[in-house]
Design an enzyme around this catalytic site. Structure first.
Site, PDB file in Angstrom:
ATOM      1  N   ARG A  50       1.187  -1.197  -0.457  1.00  0.00           N
ATOM      2  CA  ARG A  50       0.129   0.278   0.342  1.00  0.00           C
ATOM      3  C   ARG A  50       0.746   1.019   0.030  1.00  0.00           C
ATOM      4  O   ARG A  50      -0.022   1.913   0.120  1.00  0.00           O
ATOM      5  CB  ARG A  50      -0.925  -0.175   1.162  1.00  0.00           C
ATOM      6  CG  ARG A  50      -1.560  -0.799   1.370  1.00  0.00           C
ATOM      7  CD  ARG A  50      -3.194   0.115   2.611  1.00  0.00           C
ATOM      8  NE  ARG A  50      -3.798  -1.504   2.495  1.00  0.00           N
ATOM      9  CZ  ARG A  50      -4.989  -1.597   3.690  1.00  0.00           C
ATOM     10  NH1 ARG A  50      -4.779  -0.536   3.706  1.00  0.00           N
ATOM     11  NH2 ARG A  50      -5.861  -2.678   3.564  1.00  0.00           N
ATOM     12  N   LYS A 149       1.817 -19.879   4.106  1.00  0.00           N
ATOM     13  CA  LYS A 149       1.224 -20.278   5.908  1.00  0.00           C
ATOM     14  C   LYS A 149       0.582 -19.449   6.643  1.00  0.00           C
ATOM     15  O   LYS A 149       1.422 -18.191   7.046  1.00  0.00           O
ATOM     16  CB  LYS A 149       1.513 -21.650   6.068  1.00  0.00           C
ATOM     17  CG  LYS A 149       2.970 -21.121   6.886  1.00  0.00           C
ATOM     18  CD  LYS A 149       2.780 -22.298   8.294  1.00  0.00           C
ATOM     19  CE  LYS A 149       2.211 -21.260   9.548  1.00  0.00           C
ATOM     20  NZ  LYS A 149       2.888 -20.777  10.479  1.00  0.00           N
ATOM     21  N   HIS A 179       7.462 -24.041   4.962  1.00  0.00           N
ATOM     22  CA  HIS A 179       8.840 -23.404   4.641  1.00  0.00           C
ATOM     23  C   HIS A 179       9.528 -25.345   5.600  1.00  0.00           C
ATOM     24  O   HIS A 179      10.912 -24.687   4.996  1.00  0.00           O
ATOM     25  CB  HIS A 179       9.754 -22.313   5.064  1.00  0.00           C
ATOM     26  CG  HIS A 179       9.187 -22.195   6.056  1.00  0.00           C
ATOM     27  ND1 HIS A 179       8.764 -21.831   7.456  1.00  0.00           N
ATOM     28  CD2 HIS A 179      10.455 -22.460   7.006  1.00  0.00           C
ATOM     29  CE1 HIS A 179       8.895 -21.519   8.743  1.00  0.00           C
ATOM     30  NE2 HIS A 179       9.902 -21.260   8.863  1.00  0.00           N
ATOM     31  N   LYS A 183      13.874 -27.692   4.219  1.00  0.00           N
ATOM     32  CA  LYS A 183      15.141 -27.230   5.134  1.00  0.00           C
ATOM     33  C   LYS A 183      15.307 -28.361   4.823  1.00  0.00           C
ATOM     34  O   LYS A 183      14.510 -29.516   4.698  1.00  0.00           O
ATOM     35  CB  LYS A 183      14.289 -27.189   6.426  1.00  0.00           C
ATOM     36  CG  LYS A 183      14.111 -26.254   7.502  1.00  0.00           C
ATOM     37  CD  LYS A 183      13.169 -25.993   8.812  1.00  0.00           C
ATOM     38  CE  LYS A 183      12.586 -24.916   9.549  1.00  0.00           C
ATOM     39  NZ  LYS A 183      13.977 -23.900   9.680  1.00  0.00           N
ATOM     40  N   GLU A 217      11.689 -23.075  20.077  1.00  0.00           N
ATOM     41  CA  GLU A 217      11.829 -21.123  20.040  1.00  0.00           C
ATOM     42  C   GLU A 217      12.957 -20.442  21.269  1.00  0.00           C
ATOM     43  O   GLU A 217      11.836 -20.482  21.721  1.00  0.00           O
ATOM     44  CB  GLU A 217      11.472 -20.954  19.718  1.00  0.00           C
ATOM     45  CG  GLU A 217      10.807 -21.167  17.247  1.00  0.00           C
ATOM     46  CD  GLU A 217       9.885 -20.429  17.467  1.00  0.00           C
ATOM     47  OE1 GLU A 217      10.341 -19.438  16.202  1.00  0.00           O
ATOM     48  OE2 GLU A 217       8.993 -20.462  17.103  1.00  0.00           O
ATOM     49  N   ASP A 236      -0.557 -21.661  14.486  1.00  0.00           N
ATOM     50  CA  ASP A 236       0.868 -21.420  13.310  1.00  0.00           C
ATOM     51  C   ASP A 236       1.698 -22.183  13.585  1.00  0.00           C
ATOM     52  O   ASP A 236       2.413 -22.569  12.468  1.00  0.00           O
ATOM     53  CB  ASP A 236       1.079 -20.384  14.941  1.00  0.00           C
ATOM     54  CG  ASP A 236       2.774 -19.748  13.983  1.00  0.00           C
ATOM     55  OD1 ASP A 236       2.666 -19.233  13.002  1.00  0.00           O
ATOM     56  OD2 ASP A 236       3.559 -19.208  14.873  1.00  0.00           O
ATOM     57  N   HIS A 241       3.802 -26.840  10.496  1.00  0.00           N
ATOM     58  CA  HIS A 241       5.036 -27.488  10.411  1.00  0.00           C
ATOM     59  C   HIS A 241       4.836 -28.801  11.246  1.00  0.00           C
ATOM     60  O   HIS A 241       5.569 -30.044  10.948  1.00  0.00           O
ATOM     61  CB  HIS A 241       6.020 -26.491  11.626  1.00  0.00           C
ATOM     62  CG  HIS A 241       5.800 -25.738  10.816  1.00  0.00           C
ATOM     63  ND1 HIS A 241       6.254 -25.019   8.803  1.00  0.00           N
ATOM     64  CD2 HIS A 241       6.177 -23.671  11.159  1.00  0.00           C
ATOM     65  CE1 HIS A 241       6.667 -23.791   8.809  1.00  0.00           C
ATOM     66  NE2 HIS A 241       6.163 -23.330  10.522  1.00  0.00           N
ATOM     67  N   LYS A 345       7.621 -20.683  22.129  1.00  0.00           N
ATOM     68  CA  LYS A 345       8.470 -19.682  21.968  1.00  0.00           C
ATOM     69  C   LYS A 345       9.314 -19.556  23.474  1.00  0.00           C
ATOM     70  O   LYS A 345       8.743 -20.078  24.111  1.00  0.00           O
ATOM     71  CB  LYS A 345       7.396 -18.824  21.355  1.00  0.00           C
ATOM     72  CG  LYS A 345       7.085 -18.491  20.144  1.00  0.00           C
ATOM     73  CD  LYS A 345       7.188 -17.780  19.587  1.00  0.00           C
ATOM     74  CE  LYS A 345       5.998 -17.675  17.648  1.00  0.00           C
ATOM     75  NZ  LYS A 345       7.220 -17.984  17.024  1.00  0.00           N
TER      76      LYS A 345
HETATM   77  C1  BG6 Z   1       6.677 -19.369  11.408  1.00  0.00           C
HETATM   78  C2  BG6 Z   1       5.800 -19.056  12.097  1.00  0.00           C
HETATM   79  O1  BG6 Z   1       6.011 -20.106  10.076  1.00  0.00           O
HETATM   80  O2  BG6 Z   1       7.935 -20.578  11.630  1.00  0.00           O
HETATM   81  C3  BG6 Z   1       6.961 -18.394  13.287  1.00  0.00           C
HETATM   82  O3  BG6 Z   1       4.746 -18.228  11.696  1.00  0.00           O
HETATM   83  C4  BG6 Z   1       8.293 -19.244  13.942  1.00  0.00           C
HETATM   84  O4  BG6 Z   1       6.234 -18.222  14.480  1.00  0.00           O
HETATM   85  C5  BG6 Z   1       8.389 -19.898  12.291  1.00  0.00           C
HETATM   86  O5  BG6 Z   1       8.485 -18.813  14.500  1.00  0.00           O
HETATM   87  C6  BG6 Z   1      10.256 -20.640  12.905  1.00  0.00           C
HETATM   88  O6  BG6 Z   1      10.562 -21.128  12.275  1.00  0.00           O
HETATM   89  P1  BG6 Z   1      12.096 -21.792  11.939  1.00  0.00           P
HETATM   90  O7  BG6 Z   1      12.513 -21.872  10.498  1.00  0.00           O
HETATM   91  O8  BG6 Z   1      12.617 -20.685  11.869  1.00  0.00           O
HETATM   92  O9  BG6 Z   1      12.454 -22.847  12.704  1.00  0.00           O
END
Ligand code: BG6
Length: 509
Positions: A50, A149, A179, A183, A217, A236, A241, A345
């Site tokens: 935007r 996602k 993602h 990996k 994390e 999330d 994942h 987290k």
């Molecule tokens: C994302 C989440 O998909 O993956 C995040 O939305 C998370 O909250 C992240 O921090 C973790 O990815 P990675 O590659 O750092 O393990």
């Protein structure tokens, strides 16, 4: 030898071109692929947002973003000259009707280049953007769309999003990103499982006591607080994942590496997940939320404080930042072997691993010597590798002393390559038109059905997040979850099957 194979000329449009994902992941990934010579001279990257900025203004913004993401002086002058010449920016309100023709004018009028639309936006915009692209004549059979996602926030909304996007794009043109599938070490799971005959006979309920999947994390919700508040760790991290990791380790051998062969096996695992019911939810799941604590000797604020800083009052904060689940797979291979999932987290450190805990020997011939059952640990990040613990005899005199020792394979020692970020691989796979590392519609929707049951039962049973201190391995209930089954979380730091042995001892008393 690793080799960078160039991709066909492309126009890549990033919706959310000045957003967090573009800044942290997509633009650095594209810069790296350009650095390694994978892009033709005429390939374009168009950021859409935007903001009222020119192409040159966008290039400046991207340069600042790269400088923030990389170590100082990592942006090479020649690579930057080439990369910045591809950058364009178009201003667009994605919910409005204006500006779409201007976006089209920035793209190859012949449609001769591969065209990719990357939607790094909320999934509520996926349908409207698809329709606008279609109505402006910007979609043809060579176009692809990438959906970040989470797709939807529950089963009905995921179906609605898939229907809306599916009305414009064929399923073969839709790339739903997780993602984790990009990996390197996640892909290595396939190599390990199906490139070695050693494991297959042991990969089943008779030999495996249980499996643990941990994605921890150090980061907190931070500046993504509002997103986290809407989403929470279950949506999330687990819906995508964690369940994808579960599928890859639990699925049957696919017929080939063809994307549909693999996806067909993954979906069977998702369909076999035992539903978490009103009766089981309190024992089979744990929700947590971090309070202030210390990580790496640095004090960090609690979730509530972060929320207040983001303008969200404590009374309105609902999201969990930690989830643990005892998942069970009702099929012949895994019946009776639990899969414990755990993600959070503000844990003591970043660490993703899958632990296969094998059963003890049926009978010990070593008297009162302790025999530790074998354990296979697959470390996904940050140190990628595989560790297998074996019982051995301690050398020397003094009796027959048994000792558990690890057999270690560190991928970084074995291969002198820097692993590309997952987004680098995934972007290249989209540009090549290879959907193997992306999720099919039925995978997403089936995963949501299982997750929705948990969310509904959390509400029905009023299960609230339990506090855990930042820098710890999660709430007490998480220890209880495995302790009830006389098991313990595996702690790679101490090499023991107890992530928090003090807490465990306390609970036992
Ligand atoms: C994302 C989440 O998909 O993956 C995040 O939305 C998370 O909250 C992240 O921090 C973790 O990815 P990675 O590659 O750092 O393990």
């Amino acid at each position: 030898m690793a080799e960078f194979v160039p991709v066909d000329p492309f126009d890549l449009v990033i919706f959310g071109g000045t957003g967090d994902l573009a800044e942290r992941k997509l633009l650095p990934a594209l810069y790296h692929r350009d650095r390694d010579g994978q892009f033709s001279d005429d390939s374009l990257i168009v950021g859409v947002s935007r903001s009222d900025i020119t192409d040159a203004g966008y290039a400046d913004w991207v340069r600042d973003a790269l400088d923030r993401q990389f170590a100082p002086n990592r942006v090479d002058a020649d690579v930057w000259a080439r990369f910045s010449s591809r950058l364009r920016h178009r201003r667009l309100d994605l919910t409005g009707d204006d500006g779409w023709a201007e976006l089209g004018a920035a793209l190859d009028p012949e449609h001769a280049r591969v065209r990719v639309y990357y939607l790094a936006t909320a999934s509520s915009l996926f349908g409207p953007v698809s329709h606008h692209l279609h109505d402006t004549g910007l979609v043809d059979e060579r176009s692809r769309i990438v959906l970040e996602k989470p797709v939807g926030e529950d089963y009905p909304s995921a179906c609605a999003v898939n229907d809306a996007v599916g009305a414009v794009f064929d399923e073969s043109q839709i790339y739903r990103i997780d993602h984790y599938l990009g990996k390197e070490t996640v892909q290595n799971l396939l190599a390990l499982r199906f490139g070695n005959s050693l494991f297959e006979p042991l990969w089943e309920r008779g030999a495996v006591d249980h499996v643990q999947i941990t994605v921890a994390e150090e980061l907190g919700a931070g500046n993504r607080f509002e997103f986290y508040e809407r989403t929470g760790a279950l949506r999330d991290m687990v819906q995508n994942h964690m369940l994808q990791l579960l599928c890859l380790v639990a699925m049957e051998p696919p017929a080939s590496m063809h994307h549909d062969d693999i996806r067909n096996e993954k979906i069977k695992v998702l369909r076999s997940l035992k539903p978490i019911t009103e009766e089981s939810v309190a024992h089979a799941t744990v929700r947590g939320r971090y309070t202030a604590g210390i990580i790496d000797d640095t004090p960090v604020p609690g979730y509530t404080k972060e929320g207040e800083a983001a303008g969200v009052r404590a009374a309105n904060q609902h999201a969990e930042t930690f989830v643990a689940i005892k998942a069970e797979i009702d099929n012949w291979r895994w019946n009776g072997t639990p899969f414990y999932l755990r993600t959070g987290k503000r844990m003591p450190r970043k660490m993703s691993q899958i632990v296969f805990q094998f059963k003890p020997v049926p009978h010990s011939i070593f008297g009162d010597q302790t025999l530790e059952p074998n354990r296979l640990v697959m470390s996904l990040q940050p140190e990628e590798g595989v560790q297998l613990t074996l019982m051995t005899k301690e050398p020397g005199p003094g009796g027959f002393r048994m000792r558990s020792l690890p057999l270690n394979l560190h991928f970084s020692d074995a291969f002198a390559v820097n692993y590309p970020d997952a987004y680098e691989r995934l972007l290249m796979e989209v540009l090549r038109g290879n959907p193997a590392l992306f999720m099919r519609r039925d995978e997403i929707e089936t995963a949501w059905q299982w997750i929705d049951r948990i969310i509904d039962n959390w509400a029905a049973e009023d299960i609230q997040p339990e506090d855990y201190m930042a820098g710890s391995w999660g709430p007490t209930q998480s220890v209880m979850l495995v302790d009830r089954d006389r098991r313990r979380w595996f702690n790679p730091a101490s090499g023991q099957n107890a992530l928090d042995s003090e807490k465990h001892a306390e609970i036992k008393q």
